[in-house]
Design a protein around this motif. Structure first.
Motif, PDB file in Angstrom:
ATOM      1  N   ALA A  13     -13.944 -41.982  19.007  1.00 52.69           N
ATOM      2  CA  ALA A  13     -15.320 -42.356  19.371  1.00 52.69           C
ATOM      3  C   ALA A  13     -16.215 -41.124  19.487  1.00 52.69           C
ATOM      4  O   ALA A  13     -17.382 -41.151  19.069  1.00 52.69           O
ATOM      5  N   ILE A  14     -15.696 -40.019  20.032  1.00 51.60           N
ATOM      6  CA  ILE A  14     -16.486 -38.775  20.150  1.00 51.60           C
ATOM      7  C   ILE A  14     -16.783 -38.230  18.757  1.00 51.60           C
ATOM      8  O   ILE A  14     -17.902 -37.810  18.467  1.00 51.60           O
ATOM      9  N   LYS A  15     -15.799 -38.248  17.875  1.00 48.46           N
ATOM     10  CA  LYS A  15     -16.022 -37.759  16.509  1.00 48.46           C
ATOM     11  C   LYS A  15     -17.068 -38.602  15.790  1.00 48.46           C
ATOM     12  O   LYS A  15     -17.934 -38.067  15.092  1.00 48.46           O
ATOM     13  N   VAL A  16     -17.004 -39.910  15.967  1.00 46.56           N
ATOM     14  CA  VAL A  16     -17.981 -40.804  15.341  1.00 46.56           C
ATOM     15  C   VAL A  16     -19.372 -40.564  15.932  1.00 46.56           C
ATOM     16  O   VAL A  16     -20.366 -40.520  15.203  1.00 46.56           O
ATOM     17  N   THR A  27     -20.912 -27.846  11.368  1.00 42.90           N
ATOM     18  CA  THR A  27     -20.151 -28.071  10.149  1.00 42.90           C
ATOM     19  C   THR A  27     -19.496 -29.451  10.170  1.00 42.90           C
ATOM     20  O   THR A  27     -18.948 -29.874  11.184  1.00 42.90           O
ATOM     21  N   ARG A  28     -19.564 -30.123   9.034  1.00 44.72           N
ATOM     22  CA  ARG A  28     -18.881 -31.410   8.832  1.00 44.72           C
ATOM     23  C   ARG A  28     -17.954 -31.218   7.653  1.00 44.72           C
ATOM     24  O   ARG A  28     -18.397 -31.084   6.507  1.00 44.72           O
ATOM     25  N   LEU A  29     -16.655 -31.160   7.919  1.00 45.82           N
ATOM     26  CA  LEU A  29     -15.678 -30.949   6.861  1.00 45.82           C
ATOM     27  C   LEU A  29     -15.401 -32.262   6.141  1.00 45.82           C
ATOM     28  O   LEU A  29     -15.139 -33.284   6.776  1.00 45.82           O
ATOM     29  N   GLU A  30     -15.478 -32.231   4.820  1.00 47.91           N
ATOM     30  CA  GLU A  30     -15.169 -33.404   3.999  1.00 47.91           C
ATOM     31  C   GLU A  30     -13.815 -33.181   3.339  1.00 47.91           C
ATOM     32  O   GLU A  30     -13.567 -32.130   2.761  1.00 47.91           O
ATOM     33  N   THR A  31     -12.955 -34.170   3.433  1.00 48.88           N
ATOM     34  CA  THR A  31     -11.656 -34.111   2.775  1.00 48.88           C
ATOM     35  C   THR A  31     -11.553 -35.305   1.838  1.00 48.88           C
ATOM     36  O   THR A  31     -12.400 -36.199   1.855  1.00 48.88           O
ATOM     37  N   SER A  32     -10.501 -35.345   1.047  1.00 49.93           N
ATOM     38  CA  SER A  32     -10.295 -36.477   0.151  1.00 49.93           C
ATOM     39  C   SER A  32     -10.039 -37.763   0.932  1.00 49.93           C
ATOM     40  O   SER A  32     -10.196 -38.854   0.397  1.00 49.93           O
ATOM     41  N   GLU A  33      -9.677 -37.629   2.206  1.00 48.77           N
ATOM     42  CA  GLU A  33      -9.425 -38.795   3.056  1.00 48.77           C
ATOM     43  C   GLU A  33     -10.610 -39.121   3.957  1.00 48.77           C
ATOM     44  O   GLU A  33     -10.507 -39.996   4.808  1.00 48.77           O
ATOM     45  N   GLY A  34     -11.715 -38.412   3.799  1.00 49.06           N
ATOM     46  CA  GLY A  34     -12.895 -38.646   4.625  1.00 49.06           C
ATOM     47  C   GLY A  34     -13.208 -37.437   5.485  1.00 49.06           C
ATOM     48  O   GLY A  34     -12.567 -36.392   5.366  1.00 49.06           O
ATOM     49  N   PRO A  35     -14.195 -37.561   6.375  1.00 43.97           N
ATOM     50  CA  PRO A  35     -14.584 -36.415   7.200  1.00 43.97           C
ATOM     51  C   PRO A  35     -13.488 -36.035   8.186  1.00 43.97           C
ATOM     52  O   PRO A  35     -12.681 -36.879   8.589  1.00 43.97           O
ATOM     53  N   TYR A  36     -13.474 -34.746   8.550  1.00 44.05           N
ATOM     54  CA  TYR A  36     -12.459 -34.250   9.481  1.00 44.05           C
ATOM     55  C   TYR A  36     -13.107 -33.410  10.563  1.00 44.05           C
ATOM     56  O   TYR A  36     -13.932 -32.539  10.290  1.00 44.05           O
ATOM     57  N   ALA A  37     -12.747 -33.695  11.794  1.00 45.89           N
ATOM     58  CA  ALA A  37     -13.127 -32.897  12.959  1.00 45.89           C
ATOM     59  C   ALA A  37     -12.011 -33.045  13.977  1.00 45.89           C
ATOM     60  O   ALA A  37     -11.131 -33.904  13.829  1.00 45.89           O
ATOM     61  N   GLU A  38     -12.042 -32.221  15.000  1.00 45.30           N
ATOM     62  CA  GLU A  38     -11.023 -32.294  16.031  1.00 45.30           C
ATOM     63  C   GLU A  38     -11.666 -32.565  17.384  1.00 45.30           C
ATOM     64  O   GLU A  38     -12.740 -32.043  17.682  1.00 45.30           O
ATOM     65  N   ALA A  39     -10.988 -33.375  18.178  1.00 46.18           N
ATOM     66  CA  ALA A  39     -11.425 -33.644  19.547  1.00 46.18           C
ATOM     67  C   ALA A  39     -10.745 -32.612  20.443  1.00 46.18           C
ATOM     68  O   ALA A  39      -9.518 -32.578  20.529  1.00 46.18           O
ATOM     69  N   ALA A  40     -11.540 -31.767  21.067  1.00 42.67           N
ATOM     70  CA  ALA A  40     -11.018 -30.686  21.899  1.00 42.67           C
ATOM     71  C   ALA A  40     -11.208 -31.029  23.371  1.00 42.67           C
ATOM     72  O   ALA A  40     -12.312 -31.381  23.792  1.00 42.67           O
ATOM     73  N   SER A  54     -10.678 -38.236  28.745  1.00 40.52           N
ATOM     74  CA  SER A  54     -11.881 -39.072  28.744  1.00 40.52           C
ATOM     75  C   SER A  54     -12.960 -38.401  27.906  1.00 40.52           C
ATOM     76  O   SER A  54     -12.900 -37.197  27.638  1.00 40.52           O
ATOM     77  N   ALA A  55     -13.950 -39.179  27.514  1.00 39.30           N
ATOM     78  CA  ALA A  55     -15.044 -38.655  26.695  1.00 39.30           C
ATOM     79  C   ALA A  55     -15.771 -37.516  27.394  1.00 39.30           C
ATOM     80  O   ALA A  55     -16.252 -36.585  26.740  1.00 39.30           O
ATOM     81  N   SER A  56     -15.835 -37.547  28.709  1.00 41.01           N
ATOM     82  CA  SER A  56     -16.540 -36.495  29.448  1.00 41.01           C
ATOM     83  C   SER A  56     -15.809 -35.158  29.414  1.00 41.01           C
ATOM     84  O   SER A  56     -16.362 -34.126  29.778  1.00 41.01           O
ATOM     85  N   ASN A  57     -14.561 -35.159  28.942  1.00 41.88           N
ATOM     86  CA  ASN A  57     -13.751 -33.951  28.850  1.00 41.88           C
ATOM     87  C   ASN A  57     -13.427 -33.615  27.391  1.00 41.88           C
ATOM     88  O   ASN A  57     -12.504 -32.871  27.120  1.00 41.88           O
ATOM     89  N   LEU A  58     -14.186 -34.152  26.464  1.00 41.15           N
ATOM     90  CA  LEU A  58     -13.927 -33.915  25.047  1.00 41.15           C
ATOM     91  C   LEU A  58     -15.139 -33.333  24.338  1.00 41.15           C
ATOM     92  O   LEU A  58     -16.280 -33.657  24.679  1.00 41.15           O
ATOM     93  N   LEU A  59     -14.858 -32.497  23.348  1.00 45.09           N
ATOM     94  CA  LEU A  59     -15.871 -31.978  22.438  1.00 45.09           C
ATOM     95  C   LEU A  59     -15.434 -32.310  21.016  1.00 45.09           C
ATOM     96  O   LEU A  59     -14.241 -32.395  20.732  1.00 45.09           O
ATOM     97  N   CYS A  60     -16.387 -32.451  20.121  1.00 43.89           N
ATOM     98  CA  CYS A  60     -16.110 -32.621  18.701  1.00 43.89           C
ATOM     99  C   CYS A  60     -16.300 -31.254  18.046  1.00 43.89           C
ATOM    100  O   CYS A  60     -17.421 -30.744  18.013  1.00 43.89           O
TER     101      CYS A  60
END
Length: 155
Positions: A13-16, A27-40, A54-60
């Motif tokens: 949900a945070i990535k979306v 930066t928005r990384l595009e891969t052959s499987e779609g966009p990629y980011a990490e929830a930190a 929880s969302a309050s403890n996450l970054l994209c």
């Protein structure tokens, strides 16, 4: 050994919410499987940190900035200005970040950012050239950029 079960729906949900764009560099990384980011996680999960999943403890974040964030290469002020990296953390209006988690991360990693800690950047062996991929990442920054190559160039 106890394994922490993460809530992948919250991370997704945070990535979306950020359209898979890094909150630090955009930066928005595009891969052959779609966009990629990490929830930190801002405050790490598990003992001894016990951060909430929880969302309050996450970054994209992009992979580079996730590694830098997790290993003390950068931190965030309470006003979302960055420490150890130029700029400001981008915050979506529907994303409420827990400042207690931000303060925990900053207290734990600020000595590393100031060069007082034990983590030091890796050195390239003589003859090897840095081939990092993001022009927004300074050449003297360090992290996983040598592993995630998008549009490499010689430094």
């Amino acid at each position: 050994m106890q394994r922490i079960i993460r809530d992948t729906a919250v991370a997704r949900a945070i990535k979306v919410l950020y359209d898979y764009q890094c909150q630090i560099c955009g930066t928005r990384l595009e891969t052959s499987e779609g966009p990629y980011a990490e929830a930190a996680h801002i405050r790490p999960l598990g003992s001894p940190h016990d951060g909430p999943d929880s969302a309050s403890n996450l970054l994209c974040l992009c992979p580079n900035h996730h590694v830098l964030f997790d290993h003390g290469g950068l931190a965030v002020q309470d006003n979302f200005d960055l420490i150890g990296y130029p700029g400001r953390l981008q915050i979506h209006g529907r994303h409420q970040i827990d400042l207690a988690c931000v303060q925990y991360h900053r207290e734990r990693y600020s000595p590393l950012i100031r060069g007082e800690g034990s983590i030091t950047p890796p050195r390239l062996q003589k003859g090897n050239k840095c081939r990092h991929e993001l022009s927004s990442v300074r050449c003297n920054a360090w992290g996983a950029r040598h592993r995630y190559s998008v549009t490499p160039h010689d430094c």
